[in-house]
Design an enzyme around this catalytic site. Structure first.
Site, PDB file in Angstrom:
ATOM      1  CB  SER A  96     -67.478  46.304  31.955  1.00  0.00           C
ATOM      2  OG  SER A  96     -66.480  45.745  32.647  1.00  0.00           O
ATOM      3  CE  LYS A  97     -74.258  45.711  36.472  1.00  0.00           C
ATOM      4  NZ  LYS A  97     -74.204  46.785  37.262  1.00  0.00           N
ATOM      5  NE  ARG A  98     -64.081  43.071  32.863  1.00  0.00           N
ATOM      6  CZ  ARG A  98     -62.869  43.703  32.576  1.00  0.00           C
ATOM      7  NH1 ARG A  98     -61.782  43.303  33.508  1.00  0.00           N
ATOM      8  NH2 ARG A  98     -62.585  44.556  31.888  1.00  0.00           N
ATOM      9  N   GLY A 120     -67.104  47.027  38.963  1.00  0.00           N
ATOM     10  CA  GLY A 120     -67.628  47.349  40.252  1.00  0.00           C
ATOM     11  C   GLY A 120     -69.034  48.039  39.580  1.00  0.00           C
TER      12      GLY A 120
END
Ligand code: GLU
Length: 518
Positions: free
Chosen positions: A283-285, A287
């Site tokens: 996920s965006k977490r 990167g």
């Protein structure tokens, strides 16, 4: 070995509700490799029926991203305009509403699905999910023959022959909606099982009753995903459905609809989830998650293609670098792993570096120019304006570069005169007098030396002057004066590129800074 007697036809069906995600790119790539390996056809179909969330910009981002990666389709929408390639179109679901309607009416007339007029369906709603309490719904209309009663809105539900039994057990058992859950469901009622074979995960099964009377369309004009996908895959003669394992729960519903419609079942291959280094879903977490972000960071399409191919698949052995043609030759669904695939950015960086080193200097230079422009070195000084200088800089950086986006920061000292850290100019414990002597020596040699000159010749000339003493006394201040950096390539490599005039200017300026009393 060819895995099907019928000509292989596979597809990806991205929803244009976001930019091209690496998960979609991986699904596209595996479909592409499978199609090419089997001399088959790779289709791109845009699932844009969710008009609230689909945009043309996202569609363009997805198609551009696939093109950039080198995953070209045999059939699908064109990048511009509404024309399409291939003769199984339209390849956007919004262009296929009449086709869906025809099949919806057929199923309604056959009593295999029913129009549900219940009050609670008036509000917009998503497809039913068995875990959702709101969907535990037994509709009084389920046995009514299909008539378009007045103009009341209705949704269309699949008439699940296992549902009433399951519903009755559920009513007896549940006291609270929180008790709806897979484990509870299995304990109270199993009933008939929908079984299917998955090339990656072998045999899978799902209790049919648990799917309830799931909704297949919000109206005759608004089919939901599970219905539209079945119709499209049939009409487009798709032989293998290769997609992420997050779609496994949809497969039993699709199989029921395939059977209701009398279509033949494609083969399924569900690909493992892509995980971050902490083994949670990427996920965006973690990167960047979209292909254009990787493009913007200076990853090469060949590197991302190669890296993505290894996200959950490996032909066996130690080899990691595979050209496209070799990937096509080696690819097989049987070698796709069941367990999650870790997206390891360090490996991607390494691989990108390997691909950067395969580029010719000219190619690398033209790839780097936009990144140099972006880094603000678009108007390089006179000394590097000429393409020969740029090529020398590329040759210097090619062995070390991991991402094209690093080029600006790594080489900006070539393009603009450095700011000096006075302490950094000094080698070890040299005194001010010794430093002054070093600057004098440097200016003396630089004024005398003929340039341009190869770095070997330059080195020879300097070493002659330095003699047998500590070389760092001369070479460290020279390197820092030329680059301003703590770490950089060696002084002769920089000197060769900067030329005498620029080098002298920098050494003089460094001396001035150094001699300023603090
Ligand atoms: N629109 C779906 C997605 O983007 C397609 C799923 C499928 O391949 O059936 O995940």
């Amino acid at each position: 070995m060819k895995s099907s007697a019928k000509p292989v036809r596979v597809r990806i069906a991205p929803s244009p509700t976001g930019n091209l995600h690496v998960g979609t790119a991986r699904a596209a790539l595996f479909n592409y490799l499978f199609a090419k390996h089997n001399d088959g056809t790779f289709v791109v179909r845009i699932e844009d029926t969710d008009t609230g969330r689909s945009t043309k910009e996202f569609e363009k981002n997805i198609l551009d991203g696939l093109h950039w990666l080198g995953i070209d389709w045999d059939e699908g929408p064109e990048l511009q305009g509404t024309r399409y390639l291939g003769n199984h179109g339209p390849y956007r679901q919004t262009g296929r509403r009449e086709i869906y309607k025809k099949y919806l009416v057929q199923l309604l007339n056959e009593g295999k699905v029913f129009a549900c007029f219940c009050e609670k369906n008036k509000e917009e709603r998503k497809e039913s999910s068995p875990r959702h309490a709101a969907d535990l719904h037994s509709c009084p209309d389920r046995d009514h023959a299909y008539t378009l009663a007045g103009s009341r809105p209705f949704v269309i539900r699949y008439k699940n022959s296992e549902f009433l039994e399951y519903y009755a057990r559920k009513q007896e058992t549940i006291k609270h909606p929180a008790e709806l859950g897979v484990a509870v469901d299995r304990a109270i009622y199993q009933g008939a099982l929908i079984q299917f074979n998955d090339i990656v995960r072998d045999k899978l099964e799902y209790p049919q009753g648990h799917l309830m009377d799931f909704i297949i369309a919000k109206s005759l004009h608004e089919p939901l995903y599970n219905f539209a996908v079945v119709v499209d895959d049939h009409e487009m003669k798709i032989t293998h459905v290769i997609r992420g394992e997050d779609h496994i729960p949809n497969t039993p519903k699709q199989i029921l609809l395939i059977e209701a419609l009398g279509f033949s079942r494609p083969e399924y291959a569900h690909l493992p989830l892509i995980l971050g280094p902490d083994r949670s879903k990427l996920s965006k977490r973690h990167g960047a998650t979209s292909v254009d972000e990787y493009q913007g960071q200076g990853y090469l399409p060949e590197a991302l293609f190669n890296f993505t191919a290894l996200l959950g698949w490996n032909p066996g052995g130690e080899q990691e670098i595979f050209p496209k043609s070799e990937l096509i030759k080696l690819f097989s669904l049987e070698k796709v792993q069941k367990g999650g695939a870790i997206f390891d950015t360090k490996k991607l960086d390494w691989m990108n570096g390997e691909y950067i080193r395969k580029k010719s200097i000219d190619e690398l230079a033209s790839l780097c120019i936009p990144f140099l422009e972006h880094a603000g070195t678009a108007n390089p000084g006179e000394h590097v304006r000429n393409p020969e200088c740029l090529k020398k800089i590329m040759a210097l950086e090619q062995p070390r570069l991991k991402k094209l986006s690093e080029i600006g920061e790594r080489t900006d000292y070539f393009f603009k005169e450095p700011e000096y850290d006075r302490e950094l100019l000094k080698w070890k414990t040299m005194s001010e007098e010794e430093m002054a002597g070093t600057f004098d020596t440097l200016i003396h040699i630089l004024s005398d030396v003929t340039l341009p000159q190869s770095k070997e010749k330059l080195e020879e000339r300097f070493l002659l002057e330095i003699g047998t003493g500590d070389k760092g006394r001369i070479l460290w201040p020279l390197r820092v004066a030329l680059s301003g950096e703590k770490f950089s390539p060696g002084p002769f490599e920089i000197l060769e590129i900067l030329g005498r005039e620029q080098a002298l200017r920098r050494v003089n300026r460094a001396r001035e800074i150094y001699m300023q009393k603090v």
